[in-house]
Motif scaffolding. Structure first.
Motif, mmCIF file in Angstrom:
data_model
loop_
_atom_site.group_PDB
_atom_site.id
_atom_site.type_symbol
_atom_site.label_atom_id
_atom_site.label_comp_id
_atom_site.label_asym_id
_atom_site.label_seq_id
_atom_site.Cartn_x
_atom_site.Cartn_y
_atom_site.Cartn_z
ATOM 1 N N ALA A 245 0.840 -1.203 0.000
ATOM 2 C CA ALA A 245 0.000 0.000 0.000
ATOM 3 C C ALA A 245 0.871 1.247 0.000
ATOM 4 O O ALA A 245 1.958 1.254 0.571
ATOM 5 C CB ALA A 245 -0.909 0.000 1.230
ATOM 6 N N TRP A 246 0.383 2.287 -0.636
ATOM 7 C CA TRP A 246 1.091 3.563 -0.653
ATOM 8 C C TRP A 246 0.681 4.354 0.578
ATOM 9 O O TRP A 246 -0.500 4.650 0.772
ATOM 10 C CB TRP A 246 0.764 4.338 -1.929
ATOM 11 C CG TRP A 246 1.426 3.736 -3.117
ATOM 12 C CD1 TRP A 246 0.901 2.797 -3.963
ATOM 13 C CD2 TRP A 246 2.752 3.994 -3.565
ATOM 14 N NE1 TRP A 246 1.832 2.458 -4.917
ATOM 15 C CE2 TRP A 246 2.971 3.193 -4.702
ATOM 16 C CE3 TRP A 246 3.779 4.830 -3.129
ATOM 17 C CZ2 TRP A 246 4.172 3.199 -5.398
ATOM 18 C CZ3 TRP A 246 4.970 4.847 -3.844
ATOM 19 C CH2 TRP A 246 5.159 4.022 -4.955
ATOM 20 N N ILE A 247 1.667 4.677 1.425
ATOM 21 C CA ILE A 247 1.392 5.429 2.646
ATOM 22 C C ILE A 247 2.207 6.722 2.632
ATOM 23 O O ILE A 247 3.234 6.810 1.964
ATOM 24 C CB ILE A 247 1.713 4.605 3.916
ATOM 25 C CG1 ILE A 247 3.194 4.205 3.940
ATOM 26 C CG2 ILE A 247 0.819 3.376 4.010
ATOM 27 C CD1 ILE A 247 3.658 3.675 5.265
ATOM 28 N N VAL A 248 1.745 7.703 3.367
ATOM 29 C CA VAL A 248 2.448 8.981 3.435
ATOM 30 C C VAL A 248 3.813 8.756 4.056
ATOM 31 O O VAL A 248 3.947 8.104 5.095
ATOM 32 C CB VAL A 248 1.635 10.015 4.235
ATOM 33 C CG1 VAL A 248 2.415 11.298 4.419
ATOM 34 C CG2 VAL A 248 0.308 10.297 3.537
ATOM 35 N N ASP A 249 4.836 9.289 3.413
ATOM 36 C CA ASP A 249 6.215 9.179 3.846
ATOM 37 C C ASP A 249 6.426 9.995 5.125
ATOM 38 O O ASP A 249 5.955 11.126 5.218
ATOM 39 C CB ASP A 249 7.111 9.714 2.726
ATOM 40 C CG ASP A 249 8.582 9.479 2.966
ATOM 41 O OD1 ASP A 249 8.974 9.139 4.085
ATOM 42 O OD2 ASP A 249 9.346 9.652 2.001
ATOM 43 N N ALA A 250 7.122 9.449 6.085
ATOM 44 C CA ALA A 250 7.390 10.162 7.342
ATOM 45 C C ALA A 250 8.519 11.181 7.197
ATOM 46 O O ALA A 250 8.760 11.976 8.103
ATOM 47 C CB ALA A 250 7.735 9.165 8.439
ATOM 48 N N ASP A 251 9.177 11.196 6.059
ATOM 49 C CA ASP A 251 10.291 12.110 5.826
ATOM 50 C C ASP A 251 9.782 13.554 5.764
ATOM 51 O O ASP A 251 8.966 13.892 4.902
ATOM 52 C CB ASP A 251 10.975 11.740 4.507
ATOM 53 C CG ASP A 251 12.187 12.597 4.192
ATOM 54 O OD1 ASP A 251 12.403 13.625 4.853
ATOM 55 O OD2 ASP A 251 12.921 12.225 3.259
ATOM 56 N N PRO A 252 10.232 14.430 6.666
ATOM 57 C CA PRO A 252 9.728 15.806 6.679
ATOM 58 C C PRO A 252 10.166 16.640 5.479
ATOM 59 O O PRO A 252 9.628 17.717 5.252
ATOM 60 C CB PRO A 252 10.292 16.388 7.977
ATOM 61 C CG PRO A 252 11.483 15.552 8.282
ATOM 62 C CD PRO A 252 11.211 14.186 7.714
ATOM 63 N N THR A 253 11.111 16.145 4.684
ATOM 64 C CA THR A 253 11.565 16.910 3.521
ATOM 65 C C THR A 253 10.715 16.621 2.277
ATOM 66 O O THR A 253 10.899 17.267 1.249
ATOM 67 C CB THR A 253 13.043 16.614 3.194
ATOM 68 O OG1 THR A 253 13.174 15.231 2.845
ATOM 69 C CG2 THR A 253 13.932 16.949 4.374
ATOM 70 N N THR A 254 9.810 15.654 2.365
ATOM 71 C CA THR A 254 8.903 15.377 1.250
ATOM 72 C C THR A 254 7.495 15.775 1.648
ATOM 73 O O THR A 254 7.170 15.844 2.830
ATOM 74 C CB THR A 254 8.923 13.883 0.861
ATOM 75 O OG1 THR A 254 8.476 13.110 1.981
ATOM 76 C CG2 THR A 254 10.301 13.433 0.448
#
Length: 139
Positions: free
Chosen positions: A59-68
């Motif tokens: 599944a496509w989930i929101v990336d936890a990376d704050p730069t994206t």
């Protein structure tokens, strides 16, 4: 490649944009508005949907990376964007100040006001994932 041609939009949206553009330019000397997207395919929508997301356990989930950051909640597959219709009933734009693009949400509010006056929906008023440079026809 997504279209930036106003002619790819539904006629009522074209007419509203011309009015918005003229009113904005008159009220904001030194500023301008440029179209960044009118129509796009479902495949192009899917590529935008993946931005700011990662594939995890199928599944496509929101990336936890704050730069994206996420660009859209519409994947073009299970749900089509207003940009995916032919003609398009949505358009994206940017605000240009002194020859430079501004992504400051405050600079988009005057366009939102003009859009409402033309009977359009402004993405800056959405409750989730505000889309300041987005306008669309009422459903």
């Amino acid at each position: 490649m997504p279209s930036i041609r106003l002619a790819d939009c539904a006629v009522p949206l074209q007419m509203a944009w011309v009015e918005i553009l003229a009113a904005y330019r008159e009220a904001h000397p030194g500023h301008d508005l440029l179209l960044t997207c009118t129509a796009r395919t479902a495949e192009e929508q899917w590529e935008l949907y993946k931005k700011g997301r990662v594939l995890k356990d199928g599944a496509w989930i929101v990336d936890a990376d704050p730069t994206t950051s996420t660009v859209t909640n519409v994947d073009g597959k299970t749900k089509r964007s207003k940009h995916n219709s032919q003609p398009s009933v949505a358009l994206d734009f940017c605000v240009v100040i002194g020859g430079k693009v501004s992504w400051d949400p405050r600079e988009y509010a005057p366009v939102g006001t003009l859009a409402r006056a033309q009977g359009l929906v402004w993405g800056g008023e959405w409750q989730t994932l505000k889309d300041y440079p987005h306008l669309e026809l009422l459903a």
